[in-house]
Design an enzyme around this catalytic site. Structure first.
Site, PDB file in Angstrom:
ATOM      1  N   CYS A 158      -1.311   3.612  -6.596  1.00 25.97           N
ATOM      2  CA  CYS A 158      -2.066   2.933  -5.353  1.00 25.97           C
ATOM      3  C   CYS A 158      -2.407   1.556  -5.735  1.00 25.97           C
ATOM      4  CB  CYS A 158      -3.482   3.770  -5.088  1.00 25.97           C
ATOM      5  SG  CYS A 158      -4.666   2.865  -4.288  1.00 25.97           S
ATOM      6  N   CYS A 181       0.848  -1.209  -0.162  1.00 26.92           N
ATOM      7  CA  CYS A 181       0.063   0.097  -0.027  1.00 26.92           C
ATOM      8  C   CYS A 181       0.916   1.330  -0.084  1.00 26.92           C
ATOM      9  CB  CYS A 181      -0.842   0.084   1.197  1.00 26.92           C
ATOM     10  SG  CYS A 181      -1.927   1.357   1.600  1.00 26.92           S
TER      11      CYS A 181
END
Ligand code: DGL
Length: 257
Positions: free
Chosen positions: A185, A78
């Protein structure tokens, strides 16, 4: 006191939701003999519209659950959580921590003279870590925050995601001067094909999953922690509902990146 790690121990992988599963797919392809425990912190998703402190608290709680299971390394799959908490975790943990950052460096190598659009969560783009990356490789780069996009990926709402991205990208007057789009992302990697079809062919698309998988292998080799004999195994855990656990499994086995 340092705990002795074993090659058979699992690798812990975390994200706020299913985005990190795209990274997990790359890692499992490269290291099929490893055991991975993937944790999707769905009760606290999204991370990208929270503060650094809030995300750090969430990540610490997840890490506690993973370290209880004797992980030999941690992958923060992440970009948002890496920017918020990787430095802190590296100080606090006695295992290797592999993080992620928007793939701006490879995009800068592909850039001709035009722009680079960095799609990421609002928090990733606000972080100091990202400013340092921009200072190194950010010539021509523009921050493009995408609040709400990870939620569409979580809901598997392809029509909603297409509409979001068309509004974001196709309404731009400068697309002929864009050389690269960075998917900063891990959730957006599941939209790569859609974005590829949407954009003119000359625009390169970069993301960090393969690089992260290679980095994990380098780190495990260096620490003599690479599992030489398997059997490989993937386990899913979540702070969310049992249904989300099933969705994570399905995403891993059925949704291609
Ligand atoms: N998948 C995460 C990332 O790479 C963030 C999604 C979220 O906002 O929770 O940044």
């Amino acid at each position: 006191m340092e705990t002795r790690r074993d090659r058979q121990d699992p690798v812990g992988v975390l994200d706020s939701g299913i985005g990190g599963i795209s990274t997990l797919q790359s890692m499992a392809r490269l290291m099929p003999l490893e055991r991975f425990i993937f944790y999707g912190d769905l009760a606290n998703a999204p991370y990208g519209t929270k503060s650094t402190e809030e995300v750090t608290d969430c990540v610490r709680r997840v890490v506690r659950k993973l370290t209880e299971q004797r992980i030999k390394a941690l992958v923060i799959a992440c970009n948002t959580a890496t920017g918020a908490a990787a430095a802190v975790l590296r100080r606090e943990l006695d295992i290797p921590v592999v993080g992620m950052e928007p793939a701006l460096k490879p995009a800068s190598e592909l850039r001709q003279d035009g722009k680079i659009l960095v799609l990421a969560t609002p928090l990733t783009l606000r972080q100091e870590k990202f400013e340092r990356l921009m200072a190194l490789y950010g010539r021509g780069a523009e921050k493009v925050p995408c609040p709400g996009l990870m939620e569409l990926v979580e809901r598997e709402d392809d029509d909603g995601a297409r509409e979001y991205l068309e509004k974001l990208l196709l309404t731009r007057q400068d697309l002929d001067r864009v050389d690269a789009v960075v998917l900063g992302c891990t959730h957006y990697v599941f939209l790569k094909e859609m974005i590829r079809r949407m954009l003119p062919e000359h625009i390169a698309i970069t993301e960090g999953n393969e690089g992260t998988a290679r980095q994990l292998r380098r780190v495990l080799e260096r620490e003599d922690l690479l599992n030489p004999e398997g059997p490989g195994q993937i386990t899913f855990e979540t702070s969310g509902s049992p249904a989300s656990l099933e969705q994570m499994r399905r995403t891993f086995y059925e949704r291609r990146t």
